[in-house]
Design an enzyme around this catalytic site. Structure first.
Site, mmCIF file in Angstrom:
data_model
loop_
_atom_site.group_PDB
_atom_site.id
_atom_site.type_symbol
_atom_site.label_atom_id
_atom_site.label_comp_id
_atom_site.label_asym_id
_atom_site.label_seq_id
_atom_site.Cartn_x
_atom_site.Cartn_y
_atom_site.Cartn_z
ATOM 1 N N GLU A 126 76.442 -3.995 38.987
ATOM 2 C CA GLU A 126 75.546 -2.932 38.525
ATOM 3 C C GLU A 126 76.103 -2.365 37.223
ATOM 4 O O GLU A 126 77.297 -2.091 37.154
ATOM 5 C CB GLU A 126 75.447 -1.811 39.565
ATOM 6 C CG GLU A 126 74.392 -0.791 39.167
ATOM 7 C CD GLU A 126 74.218 0.339 40.184
ATOM 8 O OE1 GLU A 126 74.884 0.354 41.226
ATOM 9 O OE2 GLU A 126 73.406 1.224 39.908
ATOM 10 N N MET A 268 80.977 0.776 44.780
ATOM 11 C CA MET A 268 79.724 0.054 44.565
ATOM 12 C C MET A 268 79.173 -0.471 45.884
ATOM 13 O O MET A 268 79.890 -1.069 46.692
ATOM 14 C CB MET A 268 79.994 -1.110 43.588
ATOM 15 C CG MET A 268 78.784 -1.960 43.305
ATOM 16 S SD MET A 268 77.486 -1.003 42.452
ATOM 17 C CE MET A 268 76.040 -1.805 43.120
ATOM 18 N N ASN A 270 77.308 -2.959 46.990
ATOM 19 C CA ASN A 270 76.875 -4.347 47.200
ATOM 20 C C ASN A 270 76.544 -4.591 48.673
ATOM 21 O O ASN A 270 77.276 -4.158 49.552
ATOM 22 C CB ASN A 270 77.994 -5.303 46.808
ATOM 23 C CG ASN A 270 78.660 -4.880 45.524
ATOM 24 O OD1 ASN A 270 78.013 -4.816 44.500
ATOM 25 N ND2 ASN A 270 79.939 -4.528 45.603
ATOM 26 N N GLU A 303 78.178 5.206 49.640
ATOM 27 C CA GLU A 303 77.918 3.762 49.508
ATOM 28 C C GLU A 303 77.223 3.222 50.756
ATOM 29 O O GLU A 303 76.328 2.386 50.669
ATOM 30 C CB GLU A 303 79.209 2.990 49.233
ATOM 31 C CG GLU A 303 80.025 3.486 48.037
ATOM 32 C CD GLU A 303 79.229 3.680 46.761
ATOM 33 O OE1 GLU A 303 78.219 2.982 46.571
ATOM 34 O OE2 GLU A 303 79.618 4.554 45.949
ATOM 35 N N GLU A 325 70.204 6.971 43.230
ATOM 36 C CA GLU A 325 71.432 7.780 43.139
ATOM 37 C C GLU A 325 71.187 9.252 43.469
ATOM 38 O O GLU A 325 71.966 9.865 44.193
ATOM 39 C CB GLU A 325 72.082 7.623 41.763
ATOM 40 C CG GLU A 325 72.585 6.203 41.465
ATOM 41 C CD GLU A 325 73.586 5.669 42.496
ATOM 42 O OE1 GLU A 325 74.104 6.446 43.312
ATOM 43 O OE2 GLU A 325 73.825 4.436 42.497
HETATM 44 N N1 LYS Z 1 75.941 2.512 42.343
HETATM 45 C C1 LYS Z 1 77.306 2.941 42.256
HETATM 46 C C2 LYS Z 1 77.400 4.257 42.985
HETATM 47 O O1 LYS Z 1 77.133 5.294 42.511
HETATM 48 C C3 LYS Z 1 77.826 3.081 40.881
HETATM 49 C C4 LYS Z 1 77.685 1.897 40.008
HETATM 50 C C5 LYS Z 1 78.151 2.086 38.613
HETATM 51 C C6 LYS Z 1 77.678 1.021 37.705
HETATM 52 N N2 LYS Z 1 78.106 1.171 36.345
HETATM 53 O O2 LYS Z 1 77.627 4.300 44.118
#
Ligand code: LYS
Length: 886
Positions: A126, A268, A270, A303, A325
Site C-alpha cells: 500500500e 499494514m 495485508n 489492522e 482509514e
Molecule cells: N493501511 C495502513 C494502516 O494504516 C498504512 C499503510 C501505509 C501505506 N503507505 O493501517
C-alpha cells in the site's frame, strides 16, 4: 526519479479500469543478489470498453525478461516497456499475460515493494508498491484471487509466508524449498504480502462466534519471542470486540502477524498476513512504556479491524482512502475506549486533532478528508485522512445514535462485501439504514479546513431565558477560497451553581423532557443560529462541545472564573480538560505579554489555586488530573499564536516555563503528596488504573524537578529503583531536562550501556536526547547521527532522533541562526533518493514557515527553496516542497 515535474492526478478524472484480473499467479524465486518474479495474470476486458483498448500495466524499477500472451512469447513490437508502464497492443477480450521480471530487493531502500529488512524479505504494497514487484494493474478497484509460490534457501529462510492458506510445502534440490499459498478472497494488489525469514512464532487460537477455529501466530526473531504476549492478547480482544460491537466474524482459518524492524509506517493490514513495525507489536514491562503498550493494543486492533473495513470492503481509488482509514480509526478508538478509560482516550484524541490536524488544516498541505487531487498518494496518509476522517464517522454515529449506526454499518458491509467502493457509498448506507438525510453533512468529506464556531450568549433574568447565538465559519484553504456551512453536532449543557440545569428550548413542551434533559446535541447547520432556552432560573456557564462532538475550534468569551467552574464541576471530562487548557493558554499568553513589556511576570492566582485544588482532590481520576495539569505544548501554543499574527518561539518557551515553574512551586506540597500516594505496589500491568497512577506520579515528578533542584534526587532514586520502562524513562527524561551536566551525562551513558541490545529502547534514548535543552542540542543530535546506535536506513531511528529534534525541541530547532532548519533539510536531501516517504514526512515542521515571525520565516523558506532546486527530487518531496512555497 523522473526529470519532468511530477503531475497531479484528480478525483474527477477517475475512470473504471479497462481490464480486470480474475486470477493472479505469482512465482517468487528469492536470492541474495536478485529475485525473479513470474506472474501470470488472467485478464478480461471490462464491460463497455472498446475492443482496441491497449492493456497498460504499472511497473517501476523492474527489469523485464519476457512477456507472453496466452503462452506465446511477444515480439518487441507487440509491447512497449516504459519507465512506469508496460503497454500491450491488440489484446483479446480474455487472455493470460505472463511476465518474468527481475528485481533487486537487496538494494530497495524505499521500504516499498519487496525489500530486505535486516535478514528477512518482506513487502509493503500500500498504496502503490506492488508495481515495484511486477507489472500489474496496481489500483484498488482491480481485485483478483492470488496463488503464490515462494522459493528460497531453506536454511536462511525457513519461514515463507503469503496471504490465505498454505497449500503445499516442498523440498527442492540445492538446499532450497518452496511453499505455495492460496488466498480465496479476491483482493487488490495493495493487500498482497510476502515474508521470508528465519522467524519464530508465538501461537495461539481463537474460536469465532460462528465456531471457526482460527490459528493465530505472531512471527518475530527468536530473541523477541518473550515480547509477543500483549499483542496476542490484544488481537484476541479485538476479534471478540468486532464480533460483539459490529457483528464481524473472521473469515479464514489462519491469521498471521509479522514484526519487521525497517518499516515506514506503523503496520499494514495485508489479508491474513499483517506486517508490523516491530515498535508496534513487541512489548514487555522492562522495555516498553505504558504508552507503548496502549499503542500496540490499538494498532493490532486497527489492522485486524481492516479485515472488514478495508479488505472485505475496499476503496475504489486512493482518493477514498479515508473510507477505510477514517472508519477503522473510529473503530479502534472505540475499542480502546472500551478497553481502558473512555474520557482519557477522548482527551488524547482531541489533543492529537487540535495540535496536529488543525495545524495541517492551517498549512499548505491542507486537504479535505477525501482529497480532490494529489501528486504522490503516500503524502496523504495524514492526520486529516485518518483522524479527522474518524471524527467525521464519529459525527455520523452521534447523529444516528448507536443503534441506527450499527444498522448502517451492517448494511454497508452487506451491500458492498467484495467490492471496491467510495466514501459516498458509506454515507448512503448510513442514510438508507437510518432514513436520515446527510446531504449537507457530506461537505465534511469535500471541504478542507477547521471550522470555527463563535458563540455568544444573552441571559434575561426576568423571563428566565438564556440564548446562545452560534455562528460558524471556515477559513480558506489552498484551492478552496469559499466555504459552505457544515452540519455540526454541538453537544452541550448549562452549568448552574448547584450543577447541570434542565434544558428546554423555546417551543418545546415541558413534558418533552426526557430522563437526561441536562445534555443535548444542537444541530448547527447555518452561518448563524439562535437557540433560546426557557425556564433558566440563573445565569449559567455554558458547557460547550462536550465530548469534543465535532472537530472544530470553538470560541466563547469565558471569564476565568467560568473556566474554573467548568474545570471543577462539569459532567463532561473533555469539557473539564478543555477548560483547564483554555485557562492555561490565557495565563501563558498573559505572562508572555508581561515578559515582552519587561514587567515582572505574575501567574494568575485563580489558575494556581484551581490547579492546587484539583491536585488535592484525592477522589478525582488521577489520569484526568494529570491530563488537566499538563500545560499545552509549545507547538500547540505556536499554532495558536500564528492565528493571531505570528509565533515568537522564545517568548512562548519563556512564558510557558514561567507558568510551569509557578505551578510547580505553588503546588509543591500537593505534588509531593501526589507523587507519594500514586506509587504502584502491585506487579506491573498495562491496565487503566495503574497507567493512571503512573501518569500522575510522573507528571508530579516533572513539576517537582522544576520546583526545586533537590527534587532531582527523587528522579535519580526513581531511575535506579524503577521496575518498568514507564517509570525509568520518565525519570530519565526529567534528569535529561533538568539535572546538572554530570548527572545527566552519566545517567544517559548508563542507560545506553544497559539497553544497547534493545533497539526499541535505544530509540527512546535517542528521542530523549533529541529533546534536550541547551545551545549544544543540535550538536548532540549531529553526533548521535554518527553513533553506532543510529542508522539512517531505519525509519524508527530517523523519527526518534531527527523527528524528535524537529518536532520535540522547538526552541533549538528554531534557533536564530537557522542551523536547525539547515540540518533538517540536509537529512531530507540525503533521504530523498533513499526513502522518499520518510524524507517527505520529516519536512512537516518546515512547511509551517508562515507561522513564524520575522527572520525565522525567511530562514525556513530558504531551506525549502534550496530543496526545491535540487535535481532528482522525488515526487514525495517535490509535492510538499512546492506546495509549501506556493
Ligand atoms: N493501511 C495502513 C494502516 O494504516 C498504512 C499503510 C501505509 C501505506 N503507505 O493501517
Amino acid at each position: 526519479m523522473r526529470d519532468a515535474k511530477p503531475r497531479a492526478i484528480y478525483l474527477k478524472d477517475y475512470q473504471p479500469p479497462a481490464y480486470l484480473i480474475d486470477k493472479t499467479v505469482l512465482y517468487f524465486d528469492l536470492h541474495e543478489d536478485h529475485a525473479t518474479v513470474e506472474a501470470t495474470l488472467h485478464l478480461r476486458r471490462n464491460d463497455g470498453v472498446a475492443g482496441d483498448a491497449p492493456l497498460v500495466l504499472h511497473g517501476q524499477d523492474l527489469q523485464l525478461e519476457s512477456v507472453a500472451l496466452d503462452g506465446r512469447a511477444l515480439d518487441d513490437d507487440e509491447f512497449q516497456a516504459g519507465d512506469e508502464t508496460l503497454l500491450v497492443h491488440r489484446v483479446p477480450a480474455r487472455f493470460e499475460l505472463s511476465t518474468r521480471t527481475r528485481i533487486r530487493s537487496q538494494d530497495n531502500s524505499s521500504l516499498e515493494g519487496l525489500y530486505k529488512s535486516r535478514t528477512m524479505f518482506c513487502t509493503q504494497c500500500e498504496a502503490e508498491g506492488f508495481r515495484k514487484i511486477t507489472y500489474y494493474l496496481d489500483r484498488p478497484d482491480v481485485m483478483a484471487r492470488f496463488e503464490v509460490a515462494i522459493e528460497a534457501d531453506r536454511a536462511r529462510y525457513p519461514v515463507l509466508l503469503s496471504n490465505g492458506n498454505a497449500v503445499a510445502r516442498e523440498e527442492l534440490p540445492g538446499g532450497r524449498h518452496r511453499v505455495r499459498w492460496d488466498d480465496p478472497f479476491p483482493k487488490p494488489a495493495y493487500l498482497f504480502a510476502l515474508v521470508a525469514g528465519d522467524l519464530h512464532s508465538v501461537d495461539d487460537s481463537f474460536t469465532t462466534c460462528g465456531g471457526r477455529e482460527v490459528a493465530l501466530r505472531i512471527f518475530v526473531e527468536e530473541k523477541d519471542l518473550d515480547k509477543c504476549d500483549h499483542a496476542m492478547r490484544s488481537l484476541k480482544k479485538a476479534m471478540r470486540w468486532d464480533e460483539d460491537v459490529y457483528g464481524r466474524e473472521y473469515d479464514l482459518d489462519i491469521f498471521n502477524i509479522v514484526a519487521v524492524d525497517d518499516f515506514n509506517m506503523g503496520a499494514m493490514e495485508n489479508k491474513s498476513l499483517n506486517i508490523f513495525n516491530s515498535s508496534c507489536v513487541l512489548c514487555s514491562p522492562e522495555t516498553t512504556t505504558d504508552k507503548g503498550f496502549q499503542t500496540v493494543e490499538a494498532i493490532v486492533a486497527h489492522e485486524y479491524f481492516h479485515n472488514w473495513s478495508g479488505n472485505r470492503v475496499t476503496c475504489r481509488d486512493w482518493f477514498q482512502l479515508s473510507l477505510k482509514e477514517g472508519f477503522t480509526v473510529f473503530r479502534d478508538a472505540e475499542f480502546s475506549a472500551d478497553m481502558g478509560s473512555r474520557t482519557v482516550k477522548r482527551v488524547e484524541d482531541a489533543t492529537v486533532l487540535r495540535t496536529l490536524q488543525f495545524a495541517e488544516d492551517a498549512g499548505p498541505m491542507a486537504h479535505p478528508v477525501r482529497p480532490d487531487s494529489f501528486i504522490e498518494i503516500s503524502n496523504f496518509y495524514t492526520v486529516t485522512v485518518y483522524e479527522k476522517g474518524a471524527e467525521v464517522v464519529r459525527m455520523i454515529h452521534t447523529l444516528l445514535g448507536p443503534e441506527q449506526f450499527r444498522k448502517g454499518s451492517d448494511l454497508y458491509f452487506e451491500r458492498h462485501d467484495g467490492q471496491a467502493v467510495t466514501c459516498e457509498d458509506f454515507v448512503r448506507a448510513m442514510e438508507d439504514a437510518s432514513g436520515l438525510d446527510l446531504g449537507q453533512f457530506r461537505r465534511w468529506y469535500s471541504q478542507a479546513g477547521t471550522p470555527l464556531l463563535t458563540v455568544r450568549d444573552e441571559y434575561d433574568p426576568e423571563r428566565e431565558r438564556y440564548t446562545l447565538v452560534v455562528s460558524q465559519s471556515c477559513p480558506p484553504t489552498p484551492g478552496q477560497p469559499h466555504k459552505e456551512p457544515l452540519l455540526i453536532p454541538l453537544a452541550m449543557g448549562l452549568l448552574g451553581e448547584a450543577g447541570n440545569l434542565p434544558l428546554r428550548l423555546a417551543g418545546e413542551a415541558p413534558d418533552a423532557e426526557t430522563a437526561d434533559n441536562t445534555h443535548r446535541v444542537l444541530m448547527i447547520d447555518a452561518a448563524e443560529q439562535r437557540f433560546v432556552f426557557e425556564g433558566v432560573g440563573e445565569k449559567p456557564v455554558p458547557s460547550l462541545l462536550r465530548g469534543f462532538s465535532a472537530p472544530v475550534r470553538l470560541e466563547y468569551g469565558y471569564a476565568r472564573e467560568d473556566l474554573c467552574a467548568l474545570m471543577r464541576r462539569d459532567d463532561d471530562g473533555f469539557v473539564r480538560w478543555d477548560a483547564a487548557q483554555q485557562l492555561a493558554v490565557s495565563v501563558i499568553n498573559e505572562v508572555q505579554e508581561q515578559l515582552q513589556a519587561n514587567q515582572e511576570p505574575r501567574v494568575a492566582a485563580v489558575y494556581l489555586e484551581a490547579c492546587d485544588a484539583l491536585l488535592a482532590d484525592t477522589s478525582a481520576d488521577p489520569a484526568m488530573v494529570a491530563d488537566m495539569l499538563r500545560l499545552p505544548g509549545e507547538t500547540y501554543l505556536a499554532e495558536l499564536a500564528a492565528q493571531r499574527g505570528g509565533a515568537d518561539v522564545e517568548a512562548i518557551h519563556g512564558a510557558r516555563e514561567t507558568v510551569l515553574r509557578a505551578l510547580a512551586s505553588h503546588c509543591e506540597a500537593n505534588w509531593l503528596d501526589a507523587y507519594r500516594r500514586s506509587a504502584v505496589d502491585a506487579p506491573y500491568a498495562p491496565e487503566a488504573a495503574q497507567i493512571a497512577a503512573r501518569g500522575l506520579r510522573n507528571t508530579a515528578l516533572e513539576y517537582l524537578a522544576a520546583a526545586r533542584e533537590e527534587h532531582i534526587n527523587l528522579a535519580r532514586a526513581q531511575y535506579t529503583a524503577a521496575g518498568n520502562m514507564t517509570d525509568r524513562l520518565a525519570a530519565l527524561r526529567v534528569i535529561s531536562q533538568r539535572a546538572a551536566a554530570q548527572v545527566r551525562e552519566e545517567t544517559l551513558a548508563g542507560f545506553y550501556r544497559d539497553w544497547r541490545d534493545e533497539s526499541l529502547v535505544v530509540n527512546q534514548w535517542l528521542q530523549v536526547q533529541a529533546a534536550m535543552p541547551g545551545d549544544d542540542a543540535l550538536e548532540r543530535v549531529r553526533q548521535l547521527m554518527a553513533h553506532e546506535a543510529f542508522d539512517l536506513r531505519n525509519p524508527n531511528k530517523v523519527r526518534a532522533l531527527v523527528g524528535g529534534f524537529a518536532n520535540g525541541n522547538p526552541l533549538q530547532f528554531h534557533r536564530g541562526d537557522g542551523e536547525g532548519y539547515r540540518f533538517l533539510a540536509d537529512v531530507v536531501e540525503q533521504l530523498n533518493s533513499r526513502n522518499p516517504q520518510i524524507a517527505s514526512r520529516l519536512l512537516t515542521p518546515l512547511t509551517r514557515w508562515r507561522n513564524y515571525a520575522g527572520e525565522r520565516a525567511n530562514l525556513m523558506r530558504a531551506q525549502l527553496q534550496r530543496l526545491a532546486a535540487l535535481p532528482g527530487l522525488s515526487p514525495d518531496v517535490y509535492e510538499v516542497v512546492s506546495k509549501s512555497l506556493e
